[in-house]
Write a protein that holds these residues in place. Structure first.
Motif, PDB file in Angstrom:
ATOM      1  N   ILE A  73      45.216  20.701  37.710  1.00  0.00           N
ATOM      2  CA  ILE A  73      44.489  19.822  38.632  1.00  0.00           C
ATOM      3  C   ILE A  73      44.170  20.608  39.888  1.00  0.00           C
ATOM      4  O   ILE A  73      45.060  21.212  40.495  1.00  0.00           O
ATOM      5  N   GLU A  74      42.914  20.629  40.239  1.00  0.00           N
ATOM      6  CA  GLU A  74      42.456  21.391  41.394  1.00  0.00           C
ATOM      7  C   GLU A  74      42.244  20.450  42.584  1.00  0.00           C
ATOM      8  O   GLU A  74      41.466  19.502  42.496  1.00  0.00           O
ATOM      9  N   LEU A  75      42.949  20.725  43.651  1.00  0.00           N
ATOM     10  CA  LEU A  75      42.758  19.972  44.891  1.00  0.00           C
ATOM     11  C   LEU A  75      41.739  20.725  45.735  1.00  0.00           C
ATOM     12  O   LEU A  75      41.908  21.918  46.003  1.00  0.00           O
ATOM     13  N   LYS A  76      40.682  20.049  46.137  1.00  0.00           N
ATOM     14  CA  LYS A  76      39.607  20.691  46.905  1.00  0.00           C
ATOM     15  C   LYS A  76      39.569  20.097  48.307  1.00  0.00           C
ATOM     16  O   LYS A  76      39.441  18.892  48.473  1.00  0.00           O
ATOM     17  N   ALA A  77      39.686  20.966  49.304  1.00  0.00           N
ATOM     18  CA  ALA A  77      39.630  20.535  50.703  1.00  0.00           C
ATOM     19  C   ALA A  77      38.612  21.410  51.420  1.00  0.00           C
ATOM     20  O   ALA A  77      38.928  22.536  51.804  1.00  0.00           O
ATOM     21  N   ASP A  78      37.424  20.918  51.566  1.00  0.00           N
ATOM     22  CA  ASP A  78      36.343  21.675  52.195  1.00  0.00           C
ATOM     23  C   ASP A  78      36.091  22.951  51.393  1.00  0.00           C
ATOM     24  O   ASP A  78      35.750  22.890  50.225  1.00  0.00           O
ATOM     25  N   GLN A  79      36.306  24.121  52.005  1.00  0.00           N
ATOM     26  CA  GLN A  79      36.016  25.377  51.324  1.00  0.00           C
ATOM     27  C   GLN A  79      37.234  25.975  50.615  1.00  0.00           C
ATOM     28  O   GLN A  79      37.130  27.000  49.960  1.00  0.00           O
ATOM     29  N   LYS A  80      38.389  25.331  50.736  1.00  0.00           N
ATOM     30  CA  LYS A  80      39.605  25.885  50.144  1.00  0.00           C
ATOM     31  C   LYS A  80      40.084  25.006  48.998  1.00  0.00           C
ATOM     32  O   LYS A  80      39.892  23.783  48.998  1.00  0.00           O
ATOM     33  N   THR A  81      40.705  25.648  48.004  1.00  0.00           N
ATOM     34  CA  THR A  81      41.206  24.908  46.851  1.00  0.00           C
ATOM     35  C   THR A  81      42.626  25.358  46.509  1.00  0.00           C
ATOM     36  O   THR A  81      43.052  26.457  46.861  1.00  0.00           O
ATOM     37  N   LYS A  82      43.322  24.490  45.816  1.00  0.00           N
ATOM     38  CA  LYS A  82      44.656  24.806  45.321  1.00  0.00           C
ATOM     39  C   LYS A  82      44.789  24.207  43.924  1.00  0.00           C
ATOM     40  O   LYS A  82      44.590  23.008  43.724  1.00  0.00           O
ATOM     41  N   THR A  83      45.115  25.053  42.958  1.00  0.00           N
ATOM     42  CA  THR A  83      45.255  24.598  41.579  1.00  0.00           C
ATOM     43  C   THR A  83      46.731  24.429  41.248  1.00  0.00           C
ATOM     44  O   THR A  83      47.543  25.326  41.485  1.00  0.00           O
ATOM     45  N   ILE A  84      47.063  23.265  40.681  1.00  0.00           N
ATOM     46  CA  ILE A  84      48.459  22.924  40.398  1.00  0.00           C
ATOM     47  C   ILE A  84      48.567  22.471  38.947  1.00  0.00           C
ATOM     48  O   ILE A  84      47.726  21.721  38.449  1.00  0.00           O
ATOM     49  N   ALA A  85      49.607  22.927  38.254  1.00  0.00           N
ATOM     50  CA  ALA A  85      49.857  22.478  36.884  1.00  0.00           C
ATOM     51  C   ALA A  85      50.228  21.005  36.900  1.00  0.00           C
ATOM     52  O   ALA A  85      50.929  20.532  37.790  1.00  0.00           O
ATOM     53  N   VAL A  86      49.742  20.268  35.879  1.00  0.00           N
ATOM     54  CA  VAL A  86      50.032  18.832  35.801  1.00  0.00           C
ATOM     55  C   VAL A  86      51.533  18.575  35.818  1.00  0.00           C
ATOM     56  O   VAL A  86      52.019  17.630  36.446  1.00  0.00           O
ATOM     57  N   LYS A  87      52.309  19.459  35.168  1.00  0.00           N
ATOM     58  CA  LYS A  87      53.763  19.258  35.100  1.00  0.00           C
ATOM     59  C   LYS A  87      54.424  19.321  36.474  1.00  0.00           C
ATOM     60  O   LYS A  87      55.549  18.843  36.648  1.00  0.00           O
ATOM     61  N   ASP A  88      53.735  19.915  37.455  1.00  0.00           N
ATOM     62  CA  ASP A  88      54.290  20.021  38.807  1.00  0.00           C
ATOM     63  C   ASP A  88      53.757  18.950  39.749  1.00  0.00           C
ATOM     64  O   ASP A  88      54.064  18.975  40.941  1.00  0.00           O
ATOM     65  N   MET A  89      52.958  18.045  39.218  1.00  0.00           N
ATOM     66  CA  MET A  89      52.335  17.027  40.078  1.00  0.00           C
ATOM     67  C   MET A  89      53.195  15.774  40.252  1.00  0.00           C
ATOM     68  O   MET A  89      52.937  14.964  41.128  1.00  0.00           O
ATOM     69  N   GLY A  90      54.198  15.599  39.394  1.00  0.00           N
ATOM     70  CA  GLY A  90      55.026  14.397  39.501  1.00  0.00           C
ATOM     71  C   GLY A  90      54.317  13.151  39.020  1.00  0.00           C
ATOM     72  O   GLY A  90      54.544  12.048  39.533  1.00  0.00           O
ATOM     73  N   ILE A  91      53.446  13.308  38.024  1.00  0.00           N
ATOM     74  CA  ILE A  91      52.698  12.171  37.472  1.00  0.00           C
ATOM     75  C   ILE A  91      53.568  11.416  36.473  1.00  0.00           C
ATOM     76  O   ILE A  91      54.267  12.012  35.651  1.00  0.00           O
TER      77      ILE A  91
END
Length: 500
Positions: A73-91
């Motif tokens: 899952i990619e979090l997009k904030a303006d010009q910067k992004t952070k990609t996180i594995a679903v297993k680390d998202m606490g879903i």
């Protein structure tokens, strides 16, 4: 046959037909569901669970989720992004609820709806959506943990000083996450839009202006106060601690209204943070702890702060006297219960320079001088009372020759003292202000006294063998004890003073 009878016969016929239809429907549904398995052509997301028992379907979904949790899952904030594995998202995935719903197809509702549900499965699949969700707290935690990667942090302009000259580091206009909106966006996207594949979520951000800019630091040119103390006679470890602690404060820019905690600046006191074991005060004794000597750093800074006339918000004296400043001019550090804190009560930023050279530690505080040129200040220490160390504390030591005495800690005289600020106008005393009061405990000399008789020197072969098996001889023990005592005495002489 009259009309009423005809109507009655017609209704009866309809009832019979309806009953027959219902019996047919019930028979068809019961036939399809009698084996206790999920009906064919039923899916949970893309997983075909048709023909499975509930337990089998749950196992199939577990395998499916193993694949889903490797998605990103990619979090997009303006010009910067952070990609996180679903297993680390606490879903949270509601597998059991999905299996229950899949099993209920053709089994829940009235007989008519159940019949048509069974019949429809012959033409098209019934897809149950596997629900996913995030709590508000978990979404906020993900954002905070990845804040540095998602935004450019706002930074005030700051200062560095090298070769006697200031260099201004420009401010940085940054952004901040709009947490309420972003948390809600994440929750809704996971619950309603996510298809269990790689996915992107747009985070809400807003601009944040720095509070202090380069222009504000151009006024930091004047020496407000400076003070130095000597640590050159200390042992190697204590010297390194003083130098290490000083370096952690050097270069600090403190803006108007901000408070500096020396403890937060110089801790933790461990080897990983650059500290050595050296003498410190504990319960009226000198003991070896990491960071011994750090109080000389806080004390030297305290005296520079006093001369800069900044606002002291927290200060404690040592439990026993130190010899590098006058009485009541010290500032102890001890865990979190003794700290030295001060506030920049001026209208412009200040810069703290810390230096160690030639066995001297010096702090100089720079800012904008607003005090009258004909006004000067001095500080005077006043002794109020003195208390004797008292009788020596002797500890019997059977490993030492009878009558032999080893001083393990020297005596400390106790004092009650005050520190006064004296204000002069045009060289004439104008006012005296009491800065603080301090009480220092007295502590007697501690001595190890030998009790070993001469005839006790000879030991049987059996005793010697036993000592060898234990890995040390009595003479070795005595040597180790004497070495430890000498170290403690030397530490005391060097006045290693961290309060613990």
């Amino acid at each position: 046959m009259n009309q009423r009878k005809k109507i009655g016969i017609g209704i009866a016929a309809i009832v019979v037909v309806i009953a027959a239809i219902l019996v047919f429907m019930s028979t068809s549904v019961n036939s399809a569901t009698k084996n206790g398995r999920i009906l064919s052509n039923v899916f949970v997301d893309s997983v075909n669970v048709g023909g499975m028992a509930k337990e089998e379907a749950e196992d199939a979904l577990e395998d499916y989720l193993d694949t889903v949790e490797e998605k990103r899952i990619e979090l997009k904030a303006d010009q910067k992004t952070k990609t996180i594995a679903v297993k680390d998202m606490g879903i949270d995935f509601q597998e059991k609820k999905a299996v229950k719903e899949a099993y209920g197809v053709g089994r829940e509702g009235n007989i008519v709806s159940r019949y048509f549900a069974v019949r429809k499965l012959k033409k098209e699949a019934h897809v149950v959506k596997l629900q996913a969700s995030m709590t508000e707290a978990q979404a906020e935690k993900i954002l905070k943990n990845n804040e540095k990667a998602l935004i450019v942090k706002t930074q005030n302009a700051s200062l560095t000083r090298k070769n006697g000259k200031f260099k201004i580091i420009d401010e940085v206009e940054g952004k901040t996450i709009v947490y309420d909106k972003s948390v809600s966006t994440m929750q809704n996207a996971i619950a309603d839009q996510w298809d269990k594949d790689n996915f992107a979520i747009k985070i809400s951000v807003k601009k944040e202006e720095p509070k202090y800019k380069a222009e504000d630091l151009k006024e930091v040119t004047d020496v407000l106060g400076t003070y130095a103390t000597s640590y050159g006679s200390s042992g190697y470890s204590r010297c390194r601690n003083v130098e290490n602690g000083c370096s952690k404060i050097n270069g600090t820019t403190l803006y108007p209204g901000e408070t500096l905690s020396v403890y937060k600046k110089v801790s933790p006191f461990d080897a990983e943070n650059g500290y050595y074991k050296a003498g410190s005060y504990s319960g009226g004794e000198v003991v070896q702890t990491y960071g011994g000597g750090i109080c000389q750093v806080s004390t030297t800074l305290y005296n520079a702060v006093l001369r800069s006339e900044l606002k002291v918000t927290e200060r404690s004296n040592h439990s026993m006297v130190v010899n590098y400043v006058p009485l009541s001019a010290d500032a102890a550090i001890a865990g979190t219960h003794k700290d030295f804190k001060f506030k920049n009560n001026t209208k412009t930023p200040i810069y703290i320079e810390g230096e160690t050279s030639g066995g001297m530690i010096r702090f100089t505080i720079y800012g904008k001088e607003t005090r009258a040129k004909n006004r000067t200040i001095e500080f005077e220490s006043k002794t109020i009372s003195v208390s004797s160390p008292g009788k020596d504390i002797e500890t019997k030591d059977p490993t030492l020759e009878e009558g032999k005495r080893i001083v393990t800690q020297s005596a400390h005289t106790g004092y009650t003292a005050e520190l006064w600020k004296v204000i002069y106008i045009d060289g004439k005393e104008k006012e005296r202000i009491k800065v603080n009061s301090s009480h220092y405990n007295s502590s007697p000399q501690r001595v190890r006294v030998g009790t070993k008789k001469k005839e006790e020197k000879k030991k049987t072969t059996e005793e010697k063998d036993k000592n060898q098996e234990q890995g040390t001889t009595t003479e070795q023990k005595a040597t180790e004890a004497t070495t430890a005592a000498t170290t403690a005495t030397q530490s005391n002489k060097n006045d290693n003073d961290t309060e613990e």
